[in-house]
Motif scaffolding. Structure first.
Motif, PDB file in Angstrom:
ATOM      1  N   LEU A  86      15.108  30.839 -11.418  1.00 60.51           N
ATOM      2  CA  LEU A  86      14.334  30.436 -12.460  1.00 60.51           C
ATOM      3  C   LEU A  86      14.665  30.591 -13.888  1.00 60.51           C
ATOM      4  CD1 LEU A  86      10.687  31.066 -10.952  1.00 60.51           C
ATOM      5  CD2 LEU A  86      11.832  28.778 -11.093  1.00 60.51           C
ATOM      6  N   TYR A 113      19.936  27.944  -7.730  1.00 62.47           N
ATOM      7  CA  TYR A 113      19.248  28.550  -6.347  1.00 62.47           C
ATOM      8  C   TYR A 113      20.305  28.791  -5.494  1.00 62.47           C
ATOM      9  CZ  TYR A 113      16.368  29.456  -2.391  1.00 62.47           C
ATOM     10  OH  TYR A 113      15.713  30.268  -1.288  1.00 62.47           O
ATOM     11  N   TYR A 118      17.949  23.371 -11.291  1.00 63.02           N
ATOM     12  CA  TYR A 118      17.549  24.360 -10.340  1.00 63.02           C
ATOM     13  C   TYR A 118      18.221  24.483  -9.057  1.00 63.02           C
ATOM     14  CZ  TYR A 118      14.375  27.370  -7.966  1.00 63.02           C
ATOM     15  OH  TYR A 118      13.993  28.535  -7.523  1.00 63.02           O
TER      16      TYR A 118
END
Lengths: 126, 131
Positions: B114, B80, B76
């Protein structure tokens, strides 16, 4: 009192002559890391659960080894620059700041070189 | 320097949380997470170079639930930092500074990071033959 305009002072970069290299290098490595990160993400997905021999086969390709070395070099340099800014912003006690900067600097060199040497080691056949 | 008697950064407690400031904090946070995650990356590569036993040990760790949880945080953070990093590079060339654009691209980063994490994990489980 200096007669130099603010713009002139910025262009001249003062006596050090290299005020923007940190910012510029962080952007250069960021740009390089966009395609490298996409390749890396695809690679770790593709290598999920791979056996040791499959891993060695994969790392034996000059393209994979080359991209991995580029990712490690750009990544660890980008990390060193970024962590330096975070530490300089948030650690306000001088000796703690210097200590943290040294640990990050040494850590990035050690981990980066060890990882690159592992890639080269496998590529040259151990 | 150590005895400055004035408020020093990060100043998080004096501002109302907004999408812009929150994403900025998370960008730095994910950067630090990725820094710690390089330990895992180094372990993976050095284990592969060291031999089958060392590699099996790494595989055992990363397949366990703690390893998977760490890897989830790492993936993640990777996506990100990648998405928001591209947003930062657009700002660096002077694009997307209007408030509406800053907020909109912020939400694009949230959704893409996500989504990409979900896709990568579905593909990862597929590679393992679990799907």
């Amino acid at each position: 009192m200096s007669m130099q305009s603010p713009l002139g002072r910025v262009r001249g970069l003062g006596s050090a002559k290299n005020g923007t290299h940190h910012w510029w290098h962080q952007r250069l490595t960021a740009l390089a890391l966009i395609p490298l990160t996409l390749w890396f993400a695809l690679s770790i997905v593709a290598m999920t659960g791979a056996s040791h021999s499959a891993m060695l086969d994969w790392m034996n390709s000059p393209i994979v080894a080359g991209l991995m070395v580029l990712l490690l070099a750009a990544g660890f340099y980008h990390l060193k620059l970024g962590m330096q800014v975070v530490i300089e912003d948030y650690v306000h006690v001088e000796w703690q700041k210097i200590t943290a900067l040294i640990i990050v600097q040494f850590g990035c060199w050690a981990l980066g070189l060890a990882s690159i040497m592992a890639v080269v080691w496998v590529w040259t056949g151990g | 320097m150590a005895d400055v008697n004035r408020p020093l950064s990060p100043h998080l407690q004096v501002y109302r949380p907004q999408i812009t400031s929150m994403l900025s904090v998370v960008h730095r946070g994910t950067g630090v997470v990725l820094g710690v995650g390089t330990l895992l990356l180094a372990w993976w590569l050095i284990a592969a170079a060291s031999g089958p036993e060392a590699y099996a040990q790494f595989n055992w760790f990363i397949s366990g639930w703690i390893g998977r949880l760490i890897l989830l945080g790492f993936t993640y953070s990777l996506f990100y930092h990648l998405c928001n990093g591209i947003r930062h590079l657009f700002w660096d060339i002077g694009a997307g500074f209007e408030l509406a654009a800053v907020n909109a691209t912020g939400w694009v980063v949230v959704i893409f990071s996500l989504g990409l994490t979900g896709l990568a994990w579905i593909a990862g489980y597929y590679m393992r033959g679990a799907l």
